[in-house]
Design a protein around this motif. Sequence first.
Motif, PDB file in Angstrom:
ATOM      1  N   ILE A 400     -52.356  22.782  24.597  1.00  0.00           N
ATOM      2  CA  ILE A 400     -51.165  23.202  23.848  1.00  0.00           C
ATOM      3  C   ILE A 400     -50.213  22.032  23.601  1.00  0.00           C
ATOM      4  O   ILE A 400     -49.693  21.859  22.488  1.00  0.00           O
ATOM      5  N   PHE A 401     -49.981  21.189  24.608  1.00  0.00           N
ATOM      6  CA  PHE A 401     -49.089  20.046  24.406  1.00  0.00           C
ATOM      7  C   PHE A 401     -49.666  19.078  23.378  1.00  0.00           C
ATOM      8  O   PHE A 401     -48.964  18.617  22.477  1.00  0.00           O
ATOM      9  N   LEU A 402     -50.950  18.746  23.505  1.00  0.00           N
ATOM     10  CA  LEU A 402     -51.543  17.773  22.590  1.00  0.00           C
ATOM     11  C   LEU A 402     -51.581  18.295  21.151  1.00  0.00           C
ATOM     12  O   LEU A 402     -51.174  17.592  20.214  1.00  0.00           O
ATOM     13  N   THR A 403     -52.030  19.532  20.961  1.00  0.00           N
ATOM     14  CA  THR A 403     -52.118  20.054  19.592  1.00  0.00           C
ATOM     15  C   THR A 403     -50.739  20.308  18.989  1.00  0.00           C
ATOM     16  O   THR A 403     -50.548  20.128  17.782  1.00  0.00           O
ATOM     17  N   SER A 404     -49.774  20.696  19.810  1.00  0.00           N
ATOM     18  CA  SER A 404     -48.420  20.931  19.293  1.00  0.00           C
ATOM     19  C   SER A 404     -47.811  19.640  18.763  1.00  0.00           C
ATOM     20  O   SER A 404     -47.160  19.627  17.707  1.00  0.00           O
ATOM     21  N   LEU A 405     -48.021  18.543  19.486  1.00  0.00           N
ATOM     22  CA  LEU A 405     -47.467  17.259  19.042  1.00  0.00           C
ATOM     23  C   LEU A 405     -48.212  16.726  17.813  1.00  0.00           C
ATOM     24  O   LEU A 405     -47.592  16.235  16.864  1.00  0.00           O
ATOM     25  N   LEU A 406     -49.542  16.840  17.806  1.00  0.00           N
ATOM     26  CA  LEU A 406     -50.305  16.348  16.660  1.00  0.00           C
ATOM     27  C   LEU A 406     -50.173  17.266  15.449  1.00  0.00           C
ATOM     28  O   LEU A 406     -50.461  16.846  14.326  1.00  0.00           O
ATOM     29  N   GLN A 407     -49.750  18.477  15.659  1.00  0.00           N
ATOM     30  CA  GLN A 407     -49.451  19.372  14.538  1.00  0.00           C
ATOM     31  C   GLN A 407     -48.231  18.877  13.770  1.00  0.00           C
ATOM     32  O   GLN A 407     -48.112  19.098  12.561  1.00  0.00           O
ATOM     33  N   ASN A 408     -47.355  18.167  14.482  1.00  0.00           N
ATOM     34  CA  ASN A 408     -46.076  17.752  13.897  1.00  0.00           C
ATOM     35  C   ASN A 408     -45.937  16.257  13.647  1.00  0.00           C
ATOM     36  O   ASN A 408     -45.117  15.850  12.821  1.00  0.00           O
ATOM     37  N   PHE A 409     -46.717  15.435  14.359  1.00  0.00           N
ATOM     38  CA  PHE A 409     -46.508  13.992  14.277  1.00  0.00           C
ATOM     39  C   PHE A 409     -47.816  13.208  14.171  1.00  0.00           C
ATOM     40  O   PHE A 409     -48.843  13.617  14.705  1.00  0.00           O
ATOM     41  N   THR A 410     -47.714  12.074  13.512  1.00  0.00           N
ATOM     42  CA  THR A 410     -48.748  11.044  13.598  1.00  0.00           C
ATOM     43  C   THR A 410     -48.273  10.041  14.632  1.00  0.00           C
ATOM     44  O   THR A 410     -47.133   9.556  14.555  1.00  0.00           O
ATOM     45  N   LEU A 411     -49.105   9.760  15.615  1.00  0.00           N
ATOM     46  CA  LEU A 411     -48.734   8.841  16.690  1.00  0.00           C
ATOM     47  C   LEU A 411     -49.226   7.442  16.345  1.00  0.00           C
ATOM     48  O   LEU A 411     -50.429   7.219  16.160  1.00  0.00           O
ATOM     49  N   THR A 412     -48.315   6.493  16.224  1.00  0.00           N
ATOM     50  CA  THR A 412     -48.675   5.123  15.889  1.00  0.00           C
ATOM     51  C   THR A 412     -48.074   4.160  16.903  1.00  0.00           C
ATOM     52  O   THR A 412     -47.117   4.480  17.598  1.00  0.00           O
ATOM     53  N   SER A 413     -48.650   2.974  16.949  1.00  0.00           N
ATOM     54  CA  SER A 413     -48.180   1.951  17.880  1.00  0.00           C
ATOM     55  C   SER A 413     -47.425   0.856  17.152  1.00  0.00           C
ATOM     56  O   SER A 413     -47.771   0.500  16.025  1.00  0.00           O
ATOM     57  N   PRO A 414     -46.383   0.299  17.776  1.00  0.00           N
ATOM     58  CA  PRO A 414     -45.664  -0.835  17.170  1.00  0.00           C
ATOM     59  C   PRO A 414     -46.544  -2.087  17.096  1.00  0.00           C
ATOM     60  O   PRO A 414     -46.224  -3.027  16.368  1.00  0.00           O
ATOM     61  N   VAL A 415     -47.638  -2.123  17.878  1.00  0.00           N
ATOM     62  CA  VAL A 415     -48.548  -3.271  17.848  1.00  0.00           C
ATOM     63  C   VAL A 415     -49.860  -2.846  17.200  1.00  0.00           C
ATOM     64  O   VAL A 415     -50.138  -1.659  17.046  1.00  0.00           O
ATOM     65  N   ASP A 416     -50.655  -3.819  16.826  1.00  0.00           N
ATOM     66  CA  ASP A 416     -51.939  -3.535  16.188  1.00  0.00           C
ATOM     67  C   ASP A 416     -52.825  -2.740  17.138  1.00  0.00           C
ATOM     68  O   ASP A 416     -52.943  -3.097  18.326  1.00  0.00           O
ATOM     69  N   PRO A 417     -53.447  -1.637  16.661  1.00  0.00           N
ATOM     70  CA  PRO A 417     -54.289  -0.813  17.531  1.00  0.00           C
ATOM     71  C   PRO A 417     -55.341  -1.600  18.297  1.00  0.00           C
ATOM     72  O   PRO A 417     -55.620  -1.285  19.459  1.00  0.00           O
TER      73      PRO A 417
END
Length: 443
Positions: A400-417
């Motif tokens: 529930i936590f993981l899908t709720s956050l990915l339902q609303n946001f794209t998670l990106t890093s300030p540095v190159d993946p």
Amino acid sequence: MELGESLLLLLVVCISASVLISAWSQMAQRQQLPPGPAPLPILGNLLELKAHDILKSFKEVSRGIAFANGERWRQLRRFTLSTLRNFGMGSRSIEERIQEEACFLVEEFRKTNGSPFDPTFFLSRSVSNIICSIVFGQRFDYKDKDFLTLLAKINENFVGMSATGGQLYEMFSWIMKFLPGPHQQLFRNLNDICDFVAERIKVNEASLDHDHPRDFIDCFLIQMEKESKNPSSEFHLKTMIMTVLNLFIAGTETVSSTLRFGFLILMKYPEVQAKVFQEIDDMIGRSRAPAVADRAQMPYTDAVIHEIQRFSDVIPMNLPHALTKATKFRGYTLPKGTEVFPLLTSVLRDPDSFSDPEKFNPGHFLDKEGSFKKNDAFMPFSAGKRICAGAGLARMELFIFLTSLLQNFTLTSPVDPKDLDLTPPVSGFANIPPTYQLCALPR
């Protein structure tokens, strides 16, 4: 020879005799034990432990720490599982609490406005509030200073118990407790956490309604009264504090650490994140909250969560326990009281069970048709009678936590993946996630 010299000589002789007796005793005992490195008298295998990689050392020498066993474990586990079920473990009421908390977490992520931030305490506050609602009967506001201080102490101890000082204390407490060092802070933290729990118990005692228990503490207090005349009862104030402490700490750090690893992994592999987005959009959409029932219809997301748990390997050393009787094992005899430490990492990273165990790959849990497939080597919660009591709750929280956050946001890093390092900076009792910054960009 003067008296002082005579006493010194006598002391040297006594110490030497003790060392020889200890060595002879160890050699005699080891004749029926499985093969392994010979321990030194008194020091055991201390010198073989590598300070920078305690987990690897334990793989080599098979030594560990211990927790409750026997009748105490049976009584407390039976009561804990029953109480958790009564308060909705696996039922809709617990699911609703997780969904509500996930909404609070989404709003906290939204407040960052896409700026980089460390998600550590964002996640621990939310995850901890689930177990708090069960154990204490309430959630805490994210700005509650006492709550934040408590979480900081829990996090510090979780890291500290995996560091060299914490591991050495568990093995050599008879020496370490007299020595200064950072391990002493762990016990000051533990005392503070125990004091917090004890205060919560006092509050419950003052307003206890036997007919309407509000939380786990109320149920324990009622059971204490029922068994007050039973001399073999394990329901006492001390065991209540420690049981609540175990639930509180385990229910906070294991799941939040897994999520921290998970988000770091998803930032490193944006193609995996994109596939999860697609499945969320197809099966859940954006207009309703994710529910546990959705998981069965989302094989790729399910596989990703399983692979996050496998790859992160948060509790690689498992929890050791002592044998309750002498046991024959592959032709060897393990004496009663022997501490057995089944390393979960040995199956989670087993090349015979996973095609490329050192690489993150959701395909480890997918068949050729893209359907989810089980794997008997997947046991992050341990197995058998000692499987984690909160495994069902943890599975619900992770999904529930993981899908709720990915339902609303794209998670990106300030540095190159490609520059993101997934290696735990501390690996011992637990694999500690690296510290990192993430950006939550609204979808």
